[in-house]
Write a protein that holds these residues in place. Structure first.
Motif, PDB file in Angstrom:
ATOM      1  N   ALA A   1      -6.147  -9.585  -5.695  1.00  0.00           N
ATOM      2  CA  ALA A   1      -6.748  -8.836  -4.592  1.00  0.00           C
ATOM      3  C   ALA A   1      -7.341  -7.529  -5.112  1.00  0.00           C
ATOM      4  CB  ALA A   1      -5.711  -8.565  -3.513  1.00  0.00           C
ATOM      5  N   TRP A   2      -6.634  -6.856  -6.028  1.00  0.00           N
ATOM      6  CA  TRP A   2      -7.187  -5.624  -6.605  1.00  0.00           C
ATOM      7  C   TRP A   2      -8.473  -5.908  -7.381  1.00  0.00           C
ATOM      8  CZ3 TRP A   2      -6.713  -0.825  -5.427  1.00  0.00           C
ATOM      9  CH2 TRP A   2      -5.548  -0.364  -4.812  1.00  0.00           C
ATOM     10  N   LEU A   3      -8.491  -6.975  -8.161  1.00  0.00           N
ATOM     11  CA  LEU A   3      -9.706  -7.327  -8.896  1.00  0.00           C
ATOM     12  C   LEU A   3     -10.856  -7.647  -7.941  1.00  0.00           C
ATOM     13  CD1 LEU A   3      -8.309  -9.529 -11.787  1.00  0.00           C
ATOM     14  CD2 LEU A   3      -9.310  -7.251 -11.956  1.00  0.00           C
ATOM     15  N   SER A   4     -10.543  -8.351  -6.883  1.00  0.00           N
ATOM     16  CA  SER A   4     -11.550  -8.693  -5.887  1.00  0.00           C
ATOM     17  C   SER A   4     -12.104  -7.441  -5.194  1.00  0.00           C
ATOM     18  CB  SER A   4     -10.950  -9.646  -4.858  1.00  0.00           C
ATOM     19  OG  SER A   4     -11.854  -9.918  -3.828  1.00  0.00           O
ATOM     20  N   ALA A   5     -11.215  -6.524  -4.846  1.00  0.00           N
ATOM     21  CA  ALA A   5     -11.659  -5.295  -4.178  1.00  0.00           C
ATOM     22  C   ALA A   5     -12.520  -4.447  -5.106  1.00  0.00           C
ATOM     23  CB  ALA A   5     -10.454  -4.495  -3.696  1.00  0.00           C
ATOM     24  N   VAL A   6     -12.134  -4.333  -6.357  1.00  0.00           N
ATOM     25  CA  VAL A   6     -12.929  -3.548  -7.314  1.00  0.00           C
ATOM     26  C   VAL A   6     -14.294  -4.203  -7.530  1.00  0.00           C
ATOM     27  CG1 VAL A   6     -13.044  -2.845  -9.734  1.00  0.00           C
ATOM     28  CG2 VAL A   6     -10.954  -2.476  -8.424  1.00  0.00           C
TER      29      VAL A   6
END
Length: 92
Positions: free
Chosen positions: A13-18
């Motif tokens: 999710a963090w990778l997707s948000a970034v």
């Protein structure tokens, strides 16, 4: 260190948000074509709202009113962005 599914989901999710925020920045500063700007914005919307929904899915605290609003509005924004991406696709 073991890799449990919750940590994997939060990391993804963090990778997707970034990546989604990166698409928004690229759209704002580097893109000249209006259709390309809209497509980059829609891709960013899908990535960011998917990340938010994933965070809400795996969180352990009780959900607030804002969380519930995101649960109901997030899929609407994702569906609208995917619909616009489908309508503006190249090479029909």
């Amino acid at each position: 260190m073991t890799l449990d599914p919750v940590r994997l989901a939060v990391g993804a999710a963090w990778l997707s948000a970034v990546a989604g925020l990166g698409l928004w920045v690229w759209m704002a500063w580097r893109c000249d074509c209006a259709i390309t700007k809209m497509r980059l914005y829609d891709c960013g919307v899908v990535l960011v709202f998917s990340a938010v929904l994933t965070w809400l899915l795996v969180k352990s605290e009780p959900m607030t009113a804002f969380d519930w609003a995101m649960v109901f509005l997030g899929p609407l924004f994702i569906a609208a962005a995917l619909w616009r991406l489908n309508r503006t696709r190249m090479g029909r």
